[in-house]
Motif scaffolding. Structure first.
Motif, PDB file in Angstrom:
ATOM      1  N   LEU B  75     -31.655 -36.213  39.439  1.00 46.05           N
ATOM      2  CA  LEU B  75     -31.574 -36.290  40.906  1.00 46.05           C
ATOM      3  C   LEU B  75     -32.804 -35.627  41.521  1.00 46.05           C
ATOM      4  N   ALA B  76     -33.205 -34.505  40.930  1.00 51.89           N
ATOM      5  CA  ALA B  76     -34.399 -33.809  41.434  1.00 51.89           C
ATOM      6  C   ALA B  76     -35.613 -34.722  41.317  1.00 51.89           C
ATOM      7  N   GLU B  77     -35.682 -35.458  40.215  1.00 55.84           N
ATOM      8  CA  GLU B  77     -36.804 -36.377  40.047  1.00 55.84           C
ATOM      9  C   GLU B  77     -36.825 -37.418  41.170  1.00 55.84           C
ATOM     10  N   ARG B  78     -35.647 -37.954  41.453  1.00 56.98           N
ATOM     11  CA  ARG B  78     -35.578 -38.956  42.516  1.00 56.98           C
ATOM     12  C   ARG B  78     -35.999 -38.360  43.854  1.00 56.98           C
ATOM     13  N   LEU B  79     -35.558 -37.151  44.083  1.00 61.15           N
ATOM     14  CA  LEU B  79     -35.871 -36.496  45.347  1.00 61.15           C
ATOM     15  C   LEU B  79     -37.386 -36.304  45.488  1.00 61.15           C
ATOM     16  N   LEU B  80     -37.993 -35.790  44.447  1.00 56.83           N
ATOM     17  CA  LEU B  80     -39.429 -35.525  44.486  1.00 56.83           C
ATOM     18  C   LEU B  80     -40.200 -36.819  44.666  1.00 56.83           C
ATOM     19  N   TRP B  81     -39.697 -37.816  44.035  1.00 55.46           N
ATOM     20  CA  TRP B  81     -40.373 -39.107  43.986  1.00 55.46           C
ATOM     21  C   TRP B  81     -40.279 -39.833  45.319  1.00 55.46           C
ATOM     22  N   VAL B  83     -38.633 -38.824  48.400  1.00 55.04           N
ATOM     23  CA  VAL B  83     -38.728 -38.161  49.680  1.00 55.04           C
ATOM     24  C   VAL B  83     -40.053 -37.418  49.800  1.00 55.04           C
ATOM     25  N   LEU B  84     -40.414 -36.705  48.765  1.00 54.93           N
ATOM     26  CA  LEU B  84     -41.665 -35.954  48.826  1.00 54.93           C
ATOM     27  C   LEU B  84     -42.843 -36.800  48.358  1.00 54.93           C
ATOM     28  N   GLU B  85     -42.543 -37.967  47.773  1.00 60.57           N
ATOM     29  CA  GLU B  85     -43.575 -38.886  47.314  1.00 60.57           C
ATOM     30  C   GLU B  85     -44.595 -38.212  46.413  1.00 60.57           C
ATOM     31  N   GLU B  87     -46.628 -37.609  43.094  1.00 62.55           N
ATOM     32  CA  GLU B  87     -47.081 -38.576  42.108  1.00 62.55           C
ATOM     33  C   GLU B  87     -46.249 -38.437  40.840  1.00 62.55           C
ATOM     34  N   GLN B  88     -46.116 -39.561  40.176  1.00 63.16           N
ATOM     35  CA  GLN B  88     -45.196 -39.611  39.057  1.00 63.16           C
ATOM     36  C   GLN B  88     -45.499 -38.546  37.994  1.00 63.16           C
ATOM     37  N   ARG B  89     -46.774 -38.288  37.800  1.00 63.14           N
ATOM     38  CA  ARG B  89     -47.090 -37.362  36.717  1.00 63.14           C
ATOM     39  C   ARG B  89     -46.642 -35.926  36.978  1.00 63.14           C
ATOM     40  N   TYR B  90     -46.414 -35.580  38.270  1.00 65.39           N
ATOM     41  CA  TYR B  90     -45.969 -34.213  38.542  1.00 65.39           C
ATOM     42  C   TYR B  90     -44.457 -34.082  38.548  1.00 65.39           C
ATOM     43  N   ILE B  91     -43.806 -35.234  38.555  1.00 62.61           N
ATOM     44  CA  ILE B  91     -42.372 -35.196  38.798  1.00 62.61           C
ATOM     45  C   ILE B  91     -41.600 -34.500  37.701  1.00 62.61           C
ATOM     46  N   HIS B  92     -41.907 -34.912  36.480  1.00 63.40           N
ATOM     47  CA  HIS B  92     -41.094 -34.408  35.375  1.00 63.40           C
ATOM     48  C   HIS B  92     -41.149 -32.881  35.251  1.00 63.40           C
ATOM     49  N   PRO B  93     -42.336 -32.290  35.202  1.00 68.05           N
ATOM     50  CA  PRO B  93     -42.378 -30.822  35.074  1.00 68.05           C
ATOM     51  C   PRO B  93     -41.688 -30.098  36.238  1.00 68.05           C
ATOM     52  N   GLU B  94     -41.850 -30.631  37.454  1.00 66.03           N
ATOM     53  CA  GLU B  94     -41.208 -29.987  38.605  1.00 66.03           C
ATOM     54  C   GLU B  94     -39.696 -30.030  38.476  1.00 66.03           C
ATOM     55  N   ALA B  95     -39.213 -31.225  38.107  1.00 67.05           N
ATOM     56  CA  ALA B  95     -37.769 -31.404  38.020  1.00 67.05           C
ATOM     57  C   ALA B  95     -37.180 -30.466  36.980  1.00 67.05           C
ATOM     58  N   CYS B  96     -37.959 -30.162  35.944  1.00 67.28           N
ATOM     59  CA  CYS B  96     -37.493 -29.245  34.907  1.00 67.28           C
ATOM     60  C   CYS B  96     -37.114 -27.894  35.499  1.00 67.28           C
ATOM     61  N   ARG B  97     -37.847 -27.504  36.549  1.00 66.03           N
ATOM     62  CA  ARG B  97     -37.521 -26.217  37.152  1.00 66.03           C
ATOM     63  C   ARG B  97     -36.284 -26.324  38.035  1.00 66.03           C
ATOM     64  N   PHE B  98     -36.187 -27.439  38.739  1.00 73.08           N
ATOM     65  CA  PHE B  98     -35.043 -27.632  39.635  1.00 73.08           C
ATOM     66  C   PHE B  98     -33.712 -27.572  38.892  1.00 73.08           C
ATOM     67  N   ARG B 218     -47.018 -47.116  55.119  1.00 65.68           N
ATOM     68  CA  ARG B 218     -48.270 -47.137  54.365  1.00 65.68           C
ATOM     69  C   ARG B 218     -48.724 -45.730  54.067  1.00 65.68           C
ATOM     70  N   LYS B 219     -48.934 -45.493  52.801  1.00 71.24           N
ATOM     71  CA  LYS B 219     -49.393 -44.173  52.370  1.00 71.24           C
ATOM     72  C   LYS B 219     -50.779 -43.912  52.929  1.00 71.24           C
TER      73      LYS B 219
END
Ligand SMILES: Nc1nc2c(ncn2[C@@H]2O[C@H](COP(=O)(O)OP(=O)(O)O)[C@@H](O)[C@H]2O)c(=O)[nH]1
Ligand SMILES: [Zn+2]
Lengths: 660, 221
Positions: B75-81, B83-85, B87-98, B218-219
């Motif tokens: 769920l944290a991965e989805r949130l980061l991805w 809502v916070l947009e 980048e995919q490469r940062y998602i996994h390590p961040e979610a690990c902390r969540f 548009r980003k």
């Protein structure tokens, strides 16, 4: 494998100082640019060891001669298709080359993804921003000067079809630059690239780009690796790759391309802007209608009708009558008979050339006077549909239908082509992506798609019968097509491919481009197909001389008479039918006219002969494209199956007491 | 709450189980911590897992905890991805902390905010929570499948289920990437979509696998 490539390198540069390689996404105007650079004379050949076609021509300016090589359209240089692999291989192996990338200005984002990969290779590069007219009309503007500054290469806006900007293109080609732009990847990837690059030998393209390809796990590079690197180094590279891969949840190829895309997007921000679009164009409306679930159907039928009028009536009728009746019948054949009789004293050789089953009087006449006008007109129609952008929309219309028989919309192209000539169509199954699809379409073409030569006679005969008879014929053939497709798609191993089809805008086809394409295809037909017709005729000739025809006739008659309930004379028609499809139908036509076939018998025999393998040339083509084993398997299925269906129809009609 | 080492191992066991793997040797190899074997023995003592010959099997209690951790992580991965947009490469390590810090209440609110998603950005299933069945119809999801758009509607791609690598690569080369704006032209007789000036006809399956946020975003433009 690697040997092929090395030879390819020489082959593509005979005598010329350098090679200009045209690269770009599909449908960006590459052929038009190619035509502008090379003028008329082009040769189309297969890249060694593949089915990928490459057009070559020469061009000379500033006192040097260059070979221009037109590559097939690609979307990426990490190959996902054979086209992409061949393009990558040529870039990898060709020395002293200039790359001219043709881009569709309105789709700059996709083009830049390729540009960055070319820049990475450190090849001299020119970027042609083509179709700026279409971009402009969509409110898109591109700052080409800024783009040129960022990339460090020339970026030249053109409208190839109107020759706008092409002079500058030619001028810059003599002085191309190597781009200085580099994509910065993640630290981990950069480190690995550095490590791998150190292990690589000097190559026409940069080590960095090769290292990135290897890191992306590009398996198509394996032959190259084996040719250049020691086993232990290959293992080492693989270890580096796996160590990096472990840090990413996605595959490295995707990660790398995604980071490239990020770089592309940041360039896009500086050079590409869209102002408000100027309404919806007529072409856009046409596009929507042509794929409308309801409105698209009358358009489809209308298009098919026009194609039939042109190919079926003009090509197969008027043009064939003229070529067969007048040119060959009145002049060429009598002349060659006289010439051969005068020059050749040996009677068997004379027969081989101009006898009943002669190479000239039968083989060449068939291939040139009957099939050529049909496929020729068909190529024109096909080219029109292709360049106007209708074909991919047709594929979109029928995609779900084709899914039933284990195929997707892309298979509509060879299937439609089959209505012109099955032999040609078998050749074009190359455009299908997986082996399974190619086998399936080849089988269905041979079994249930009547070619125009045959269709003409069949429709003529059905025309003299009732509508009911015609419906029975069509129903059985269509039913067989669907049933066999449905079942065999479940038995043939392998998998289908994704249906992702690009729909280029609807455009008015350009005459010169069409001419070039049609000419190239006709050349292809003359080189690849005509020899097969001659070979088929030679086989028939041998059968006749060895009296094998009689033996087969005797052997087949129980089936014809007993199972199908036809008169014994029909055997002849079936036999000839395999050797020349229209002969078979024509033989039946004669029988019917002589009153020897009643309507039921006519329909039974027409169904059977339609299901037969079209002709011996088609059989050879299947061998050539699919291999002998597959070809024999198909024929071994089709002949008994055709008789079985004919027999069942005969029994059913009799049992139900139906008379057509 | 248990300690982090235990949580990490529980999560790993869950992931390996999804792949049908429960051999001890494999688990130890996949575990990053050096003292994994010892931690496993402790966990067995706490009744979270069974260590049987060569297999590691999650027991009831362990399974429940693992499921919660994985749910929080994904769920944290989805949130980061989304809502916070990120980048995919940062998602996994961040979610690990969540995954170690989210309380059950916060987890539920995130799930609801995201419209009770079924899969994480990498295509792995997100274990269902209580909220998912309770509030199913009440919240309009932020992110929908491409096929849920109306013909003519536009959306911003949030992610694409990576069902096959080559398909993903191909879509990317055609400009179909997270963050790009996609317009759905029609659904029948085939899906026709447009990204930038590229118009594509695609299979139903592919359209099913593309998730979008309604409307244009548009980003950076
Ligand atoms: N409007 C416009 N159409 C073009 C331009 N260049 C090529 N075309 C058309 O685009 C279509 C595809 O061109 P083609 O050269 O076959 O593309 P290729 O697949 O890249 O070889 C043809 O119908 C061309 O006539 C251009 O600059 N402007
Ligand atoms: Zn929920």
């Amino acid at each position: 494998m690697h040997g092929h490539g090395a030879r390819g390198g020489h082959r593509f540069r005979k005598g010329a100082d350098r090679a200009i390689v045209l690269v770009g996404n599909p449908n960006v105007g590459k052929s038009v640019v190619f035509g502008l650079l090379t003028g008329q004379y082009v040769t189309v050949s297969n890249y060694p060891g593949t089915t990928v076609e490459i057009a070559q021509g020469t061009t000379g300016f500033h006192g040097s001669r260059s070979v221009v090589i037109d590559m097939p359209g690609i979307n990426s240089l990490i190959p996902m298709s054979e086209d992409e692999r061949v393009t990558r291989d040529i870039l990898l192996k060709e020395r002293s080359q200039v790359v001219l990338q043709v881009a569709d200005a309105k789709n700059l984002r996709r083009a830049l993804l390729i540009t960055l990969q070319l820049a990475e290779m450190e090849l001299p590069l020119i970027l042609d921003l083509n179709m700026t007219d279409e971009a402009r009309s969509r409110g898109i503007s591109i700052d080409s000067r800024r783009l040129s500054d960022i990339l460090g290469i020339e970026a030249i806006p053109t409208v190839a079809t109107r020759r706008e900007g092409t002079d500058r293109l030619v001028k810059e080609l003599s002085n191309p630059r190597v781009s200085k732009y580099t994509v910065k990847y993640d630290r981990r990837i950069e480190e690995a690239v550095g490590k791998i690059a150190e292990l690589l030998p000097e190559q026409p393209i940069s080590r960095r780009s090769l290292a990135l390809m290897l890191l992306a796990g590009d398996t198509s590079l394996v032959p190259w690796l084996k040719a250049y690197l020691r086993e232990d180094i290959i293992t080492k590279i693989d270890q580096i790759r796996q160590a990096v891969q472990a840090h990413y949840p996605d595959r490295l190829s995707y990660v790398i391309n995604q980071q490239r895309m990020e770089a592309v997007d940041s360039i896009m921000k500086e050079v590409y802007s869209v102002t408000d679009k100027t309404g919806t164009s007529l072409a856009a409306h046409l596009s929507r209608w042509s794929m409308h679930p309801v409105g698209g159907i009358p358009i489809l039928l209308g298009v098919l009708y026009l194609v039939y009028k042109f190919v079926g009536e003009f090509g197969a009728g008027t043009a064939v009558d003229f070529l067969e009746g007048v040119i060959f019948g009145r002049y060429l054949n009598p002349w060659s008979v006289r010439l051969v009789e005068y020059l050749v004293p040996i009677s068997i050789v004379r027969d081989l050339l101009v006898g009943e089953y002669g190479l000239i009087t039968m083989g060449l006449t068939y291939a040139v006077a009957i099939v050529l006008p049909i496929v020729g007109t068909f190529f024109v129609a096909f080219g029109l549909l292709e360049d106007s952008g209708y074909l991919p929309r047709l594929a979109t219309m029928v995609n779900r239908l084709f899914k039933i028989i284990g195929l997707n919309g892309k298979a509509v192209l060879p299937m439609v082509l089959g209505l012109g000539c099955d032999t040609m169509a078998t050749l074009t199954t190359r455009i299908l992506e997986t082996a399974k699809e190619r086998i399936l379409v080849t089988l269905l073409l041979a079994l249930a798609i009547p070619c125009s030569a045959q269709l003409g006679v069949v429709l003529g005969m059905l025309g003299t019968l009732s509508l009911r008879a015609a419906l029975v014929w069509a129903g059985v053939v269509l039913g067989v097509l669907l049933a066999v497709g449905f079942l065999s798609s479940r038995f043939i191993p392998g998998r289908g491919s994704d249906f992702i089809l690009e729909l280029p805008p609807i455009r008015i086809p350009q005459f010169s481009n069409m001419l070039l394409k049609t000419a190239a295809r006709i050349e292809w037909y003359l080189k690849e197909v005509v020899p097969l017709f001659l070979l088929g005729t030679a086989v028939l000739f041998a059968f006749d001389k060895l009296q094998l025809l009689d033996i087969i006739r005797k052997a087949a008659s129980p089936v014809i008479v007993g199972l199908l309930g036809l008169p014994i004379q029909a055997t002849e028609a079936f036999l000839l039918g395999f050797l020349r499809r229209d002969y078979g139908a024509a033989g039946l036509f004669m029988l019917a006219k002589a009153g020897q076939l009643n309507p039921n018998q006519t329909v039974v025999s027409l169904v059977t002969i339609t299901l037969f393998v079209p002709c011996i040339a088609n059989f050879f083509m299947i061998i050539k494209e699919r291999g002998l084993k597959t070809a024999l398997g198909m024929v071994g299925f089709i002949f008994p199956f055709a008789f079985l269906v004919g027999g069942l129809l005969n029994i059913a009609l009799k049992y139900l007491g139906v008379s057509l | 709450m248990g300690n982090e080492a235990t949580d990490e191992l529980l999560e790993l066991l869950w992931i390996l189980r999804e792949e049908g793997e429960d051999r001890l040797t494999e688990v130890l190899q996949a575990a990053e911590a050096a003292n994994a074997e010892e931690t496993l023995r402790n966990m067995a003592r706490e009744g979270l897992i069974n260590l049987r010959s060569d297999r590691v099997i999650l027991r009831q209690e362990g399974k429940k905890r693992a499921e919660e951790i994985v749910r929080r992580h994904r769920l944290a991965e989805r949130l980061l991805w989304e809502v916070l947009e990120l980048e995919q490469r940062y998602i996994h390590p961040e979610a690990c902390r969540f995954e170690h810090i989210l309380s059950p209440e916060v987890t539920e609110s995130i799930c609801t905010l995201l419209g009770h998603p079924h899969i994480c950005p990498h295509g792995k299933p997100i274990p269902r929570g209580e909220c998912c069945t309770k509030f199913k119809t009440e919240v309009k999801p932020l992110v929908v499948r491409l096929i849920d758009l109306e013909a003519g509607e536009e959306g911003t791609i949030t992610f694409i289920v990576p069902r096959s690598h080559s398909r993903l690569d191909r879509l990317l080369a055609l400009g179909i990437t997270p963050g790009s704006v996609v317009k759905l032209h029609q659904k029948r007789p085939s899906y026709v979509i447009q990204v930038g000036e590229t118009e594509l006809a695609v299979d139903d399956e592919i359209a099913h696998d593309i998730y979008v946020k309604r409307g244009i975003e548009r980003k950076g433009q």
